[in-house]
Design a protein around this motif. Structure first.
Motif, PDB file in Angstrom:
ATOM      1  N   VAL A 159      -5.779   4.966   0.698  1.00 32.95           N
ATOM      2  CA  VAL A 159      -6.109   3.809  -0.139  1.00 32.95           C
ATOM      3  C   VAL A 159      -6.609   4.256  -1.514  1.00 32.95           C
ATOM      4  CG1 VAL A 159      -7.539   1.743  -0.317  1.00 32.95           C
ATOM      5  CG2 VAL A 159      -6.549   2.381   1.891  1.00 32.95           C
ATOM      6  N   GLY A 160      -7.357   5.340  -1.563  1.00 32.09           N
ATOM      7  CA  GLY A 160      -7.827   5.860  -2.850  1.00 32.09           C
ATOM      8  C   GLY A 160      -6.682   6.219  -3.781  1.00 32.09           C
ATOM      9  N   TRP A 166      -5.515   3.006  -5.440  1.00 29.57           N
ATOM     10  CA  TRP A 166      -6.439   2.569  -6.495  1.00 29.57           C
ATOM     11  C   TRP A 166      -6.339   3.454  -7.734  1.00 29.57           C
ATOM     12  CZ3 TRP A 166      -8.827  -1.845  -7.225  1.00 29.57           C
ATOM     13  CH2 TRP A 166      -9.104  -2.664  -6.134  1.00 29.57           C
ATOM     14  N   TYR A 213      -3.196   2.680  -9.543  1.00 25.37           N
ATOM     15  CA  TYR A 213      -3.266   1.350 -10.146  1.00 25.37           C
ATOM     16  C   TYR A 213      -3.965   1.405 -11.507  1.00 25.37           C
ATOM     17  CZ  TYR A 213      -4.577  -3.469 -11.042  1.00 25.37           C
ATOM     18  OH  TYR A 213      -4.763  -4.689 -11.636  1.00 25.37           O
ATOM     19  N   PHE A 214      -5.065   2.122 -11.574  1.00 20.85           N
ATOM     20  CA  PHE A 214      -5.843   2.150 -12.816  1.00 20.85           C
ATOM     21  C   PHE A 214      -5.375   3.183 -13.837  1.00 20.85           C
ATOM     22  CE2 PHE A 214      -9.104   0.002 -10.172  1.00 20.85           C
ATOM     23  CZ  PHE A 214      -9.287  -1.109 -10.977  1.00 20.85           C
ATOM     24  N   TYR A 238       2.571   0.998  -5.217  1.00 16.68           N
ATOM     25  CA  TYR A 238       1.942   2.317  -5.067  1.00 16.68           C
ATOM     26  C   TYR A 238       1.890   2.829  -3.629  1.00 16.68           C
ATOM     27  CZ  TYR A 238       0.685   1.408  -9.870  1.00 16.68           C
ATOM     28  OH  TYR A 238       0.746   1.117 -11.208  1.00 16.68           O
ATOM     29  N   LEU A 297      -7.578  -5.751  -4.591  1.00 16.50           N
ATOM     30  CA  LEU A 297      -6.442  -5.295  -5.390  1.00 16.50           C
ATOM     31  C   LEU A 297      -5.313  -6.313  -5.328  1.00 16.50           C
ATOM     32  CD1 LEU A 297      -5.075  -3.202  -7.157  1.00 16.50           C
ATOM     33  CD2 LEU A 297      -4.361  -2.019  -5.074  1.00 16.50           C
ATOM     34  N   SER A 313     -10.881  -3.040   0.788  1.00 23.23           N
ATOM     35  CA  SER A 313     -10.848  -3.127  -0.679  1.00 23.23           C
ATOM     36  C   SER A 313      -9.486  -3.567  -1.203  1.00 23.23           C
ATOM     37  CB  SER A 313     -11.246  -1.790  -1.310  1.00 23.23           C
ATOM     38  OG  SER A 313     -10.177  -0.855  -1.248  1.00 23.23           O
ATOM     39  N   LEU A 314      -8.436  -3.351  -0.415  1.00 27.61           N
ATOM     40  CA  LEU A 314      -7.100  -3.742  -0.869  1.00 27.61           C
ATOM     41  C   LEU A 314      -6.957  -5.256  -1.005  1.00 27.61           C
ATOM     42  CD1 LEU A 314      -4.743  -1.225   0.972  1.00 27.61           C
ATOM     43  CD2 LEU A 314      -5.504  -1.210  -1.419  1.00 27.61           C
ATOM     44  N   PRO A 316     -12.103   1.211   2.613  1.00 33.23           N
ATOM     45  CA  PRO A 316     -10.981   1.310   1.670  1.00 33.23           C
ATOM     46  C   PRO A 316      -9.883   0.283   1.960  1.00 33.23           C
ATOM     47  CG  PRO A 316     -11.649   3.490   2.345  1.00 33.23           C
ATOM     48  CD  PRO A 316     -12.392   2.518   3.218  1.00 33.23           C
TER      49      PRO A 316
END
Length: 159
Positions: free
Chosen positions: A79-80, A83, A86-87, A31, A20, A16-17, A13
């Motif tokens: 981290v989730g 995300w 964000y979406f 966020y 982003l 993954s940033l 996770p």
């Protein structure tokens, strides 16, 4: 093998940033406050779970993270949250549905996987449905907090 799974739930996770940041270099800053609040709430929730035997972790990344596990609370959940916001932020029903689906995957999928891999104890008195109710309540709190954080909720009473 189990440690590899736990490390992947913590590290992937965060990695993954990078993506982003390439999509929107302000998203992480925007966020992160709500993600920190989610982490604080989850840390408290995990302490309650430990005390009331909702679940207990047998396998963790470190000897000191038996109560609030690094791989979930400080990895995939933190981290989730970034995300998901964000979406979906600004579209409450989309946020609610996405969060509900993710909570169901966690409650019925990953909790079962953790038990099968003997990461958590087989016992515990919290059902997956009760877990979803708690997580949904937290999700609503987080959404309201972020609306306030963004200045979308007027707290000025000057009228």
């Amino acid at each position: 093998m189990v440690k590899l799974i736990l490390w992947s739930f913590f590290l992937l996770p965060w990695i993954s940033l990078i993506f982003l940041h390439k999509l929107d270099n302000e998203a992480i800053r925007r966020y992160m406050p709500v993600a920190f609040l989610a982490t604080i709430i989850n840390t408290i929730l995990y302490q309650i779970a430990w005390t009331y035997d909702w679940w207990k972790y047998k396998e963790t990344l470190f000897a000191w993270d038996k109560v609030a596990q690094v791989h979930t609370v400080y990895g995939v959940f933190l981290v989730g949250t970034i995300w998901i916001f964000y979406f979906t932020f600004g579209k409450f029903w989309l946020y609610f549905i996405v969060n509900f689906i993710v909570d169901c995957i966690y409650s019925f999928g990953f909790r079962a996987l953790w038990k099968k891999l003997k990461i958590t104890t087989a016992g515990g008195i919290l059902s997956p449905f009760e877990g979803i109710i708690i997580m949904t309540f937290i999700a609503i709190i987080l959404y309201g907090y972020h609306k306030w954080q963004e200045g979308l909720i007027d707290t000025d009473s000057k009228g």
